[in-house]
Design a protein around this motif. Structure first.
Motif, PDB file in Angstrom:
ATOM      1  N   ARG A  42      28.134   7.516  54.081  1.00 19.22           N
ATOM      2  CA  ARG A  42      27.071   7.586  55.102  1.00 19.22           C
ATOM      3  C   ARG A  42      25.765   8.100  54.505  1.00 19.22           C
ATOM      4  NH1 ARG A  42      31.637   8.603  58.374  1.00 19.22           N
ATOM      5  NH2 ARG A  42      31.518  10.866  58.148  1.00 19.22           N
ATOM      6  N   ARG A  43      25.840   9.054  53.594  1.00 21.14           N
ATOM      7  CA  ARG A  43      24.613   9.566  52.959  1.00 21.14           C
ATOM      8  C   ARG A  43      23.932   8.471  52.138  1.00 21.14           C
ATOM      9  NH1 ARG A  43      27.401  14.964  51.037  1.00 21.14           N
ATOM     10  NH2 ARG A  43      27.098  16.223  52.888  1.00 21.14           N
ATOM     11  N   LEU A  44      24.718   7.734  51.361  1.00 17.25           N
ATOM     12  CA  LEU A  44      24.131   6.661  50.553  1.00 17.25           C
ATOM     13  C   LEU A  44      23.613   5.534  51.448  1.00 17.25           C
ATOM     14  CD1 LEU A  44      26.537   6.534  47.501  1.00 17.25           C
ATOM     15  CD2 LEU A  44      24.139   7.193  47.507  1.00 17.25           C
ATOM     16  N   MET A  45      24.349   5.225  52.502  1.00 16.65           N
ATOM     17  CA  MET A  45      23.893   4.187  53.419  1.00 16.65           C
ATOM     18  C   MET A  45      22.564   4.586  54.059  1.00 16.65           C
ATOM     19  SD  MET A  45      27.491   2.921  55.107  1.00 16.65           S
ATOM     20  CE  MET A  45      26.761   1.690  56.175  1.00 16.65           C
ATOM     21  N   SER A  46      22.391   5.853  54.321  1.00 17.63           N
ATOM     22  CA  SER A  46      21.125   6.342  54.879  1.00 17.63           C
ATOM     23  C   SER A  46      19.984   6.083  53.898  1.00 17.63           C
ATOM     24  CB  SER A  46      21.245   7.833  55.191  1.00 17.63           C
ATOM     25  OG  SER A  46      20.011   8.341  55.616  1.00 17.63           O
ATOM     26  N   ARG A  47      20.213   6.323  52.629  1.00 18.65           N
ATOM     27  CA  ARG A  47      19.181   6.060  51.617  1.00 18.65           C
ATOM     28  C   ARG A  47      18.887   4.566  51.501  1.00 18.65           C
ATOM     29  NH1 ARG A  47      19.575  10.156  46.592  1.00 18.65           N
ATOM     30  NH2 ARG A  47      19.972  12.051  47.764  1.00 18.65           N
ATOM     31  N   LEU A  48      19.931   3.757  51.563  1.00 16.01           N
ATOM     32  CA  LEU A  48      19.756   2.303  51.480  1.00 16.01           C
ATOM     33  C   LEU A  48      19.002   1.776  52.702  1.00 16.01           C
ATOM     34  CD1 LEU A  48      23.291   1.439  50.106  1.00 16.01           C
ATOM     35  CD2 LEU A  48      21.126   1.288  48.849  1.00 16.01           C
ATOM     36  N   LYS A  49      19.274   2.371  53.843  1.00 18.42           N
ATOM     37  CA  LYS A  49      18.559   1.983  55.065  1.00 18.42           C
ATOM     38  C   LYS A  49      17.086   2.375  54.964  1.00 18.42           C
ATOM     39  CE  LYS A  49      18.759   2.447  60.072  1.00 18.42           C
ATOM     40  NZ  LYS A  49      19.444   3.064  61.209  1.00 18.42           N
ATOM     41  N   LYS A  50      16.832   3.578  54.481  1.00 19.37           N
ATOM     42  CA  LYS A  50      15.450   4.054  54.323  1.00 19.37           C
ATOM     43  C   LYS A  50      14.665   3.155  53.362  1.00 19.37           C
ATOM     44  CE  LYS A  50      12.808   8.176  53.202  1.00 19.37           C
ATOM     45  NZ  LYS A  50      12.850   9.575  52.763  1.00 19.37           N
ATOM     46  N   ALA A  51      15.352   2.616  52.354  1.00 23.54           N
ATOM     47  CA  ALA A  51      14.721   1.720  51.381  1.00 23.54           C
ATOM     48  C   ALA A  51      14.650   0.278  51.894  1.00 23.54           C
ATOM     49  CB  ALA A  51      15.483   1.769  50.061  1.00 23.54           C
ATOM     50  N   GLN A  52      15.064   0.056  53.123  1.00 23.55           N
ATOM     51  CA  GLN A  52      15.041  -1.257  53.769  1.00 23.55           C
ATOM     52  C   GLN A  52      15.906  -2.290  53.045  1.00 23.55           C
ATOM     53  OE1 GLN A  52      10.885  -2.205  54.348  1.00 23.55           O
ATOM     54  NE2 GLN A  52      10.591  -0.477  55.717  1.00 23.55           N
ATOM     55  N   LEU A  53      17.038  -1.822  52.553  1.00 23.90           N
ATOM     56  CA  LEU A  53      18.012  -2.713  51.932  1.00 23.90           C
ATOM     57  C   LEU A  53      19.200  -2.962  52.853  1.00 23.90           C
ATOM     58  CD1 LEU A  53      18.062  -1.207  48.330  1.00 23.90           C
ATOM     59  CD2 LEU A  53      16.749  -3.166  49.162  1.00 23.90           C
ATOM     60  N   LEU A  54      19.346  -2.113  53.853  1.00 25.66           N
ATOM     61  CA  LEU A  54      20.502  -2.162  54.735  1.00 25.66           C
ATOM     62  C   LEU A  54      20.050  -1.891  56.164  1.00 25.66           C
ATOM     63  CD1 LEU A  54      23.679  -2.257  54.442  1.00 25.66           C
ATOM     64  CD2 LEU A  54      23.608   0.231  54.412  1.00 25.66           C
TER      65      LEU A  54
END
Length: 143
Positions: A42-54
């Motif tokens: 979930r922490r990594l997914m949050s970073r990926l979402k913030k980077a507009q990749l997910l």
């Protein structure tokens, strides 16, 4: 002293999301594939979402890539999870009264920077689609 695994785990997450795009997947499912705790996912997914990749929504199955795999470079993933973190660092507190300790930082700094720049250039050339293709090719060979 290994280099952080956050990058490879992030690639794993995005690949798994793409390969399961027709299914509802959870952080628990992803964590079981990665072999880690769902909190890490979930922490990594949050970073990926913030980077507009997910894209992700709360609840079951609200996860999808924000771009096509051929539009996502490994560098974009690397940058999303590691940012400007140096992958090479010289140990802290060398003895300044020792000829090696006093000069090790300066001696290695240029080589470390050059190596990181070359690695980043390579990551800019490789896409998530390339990685997915390698995985699906290998999976086809093992069936």
């Amino acid at each position: 002293m290994a280099i952080s695994t956050r990058f490879s785990v992030a690639v794993h997450i995005l690949t798994l999301v793409y390969l399961n795009r027709d299914k509802q997947i959870t952080s628990d499912f992803i964590a079981s594939s990665v072999g880690t705790n769902p909190v890490v996912i979930r922490r990594l997914m949050s970073r990926l979402k913030k980077a507009q990749l997910l894209h992700s929504r709360p609840g079951i199955g609200g996860t999808a890539l924000a771009k096509e795999p051929n539009e996502i470079t490994l560098y974009a993933i690397y940058d999303a999870v590691l940012g400007k973190e140096a992958i090479f660092d010289v140990h802290q507190h060398p003895n300044p009264n020792c000829v090696v300790g006093a000069n090790i930082q300066d001696a290695l700094e240029g080589s470390f920077l050059s190596a990181q720049q070359k690695m980043e250039e390579e990551l800019r050339r490789v896409t998530l689609a390339d990685t997915i293709q390698k995985i699906t090719d290998r999976a086809g060979q093992t069936k």
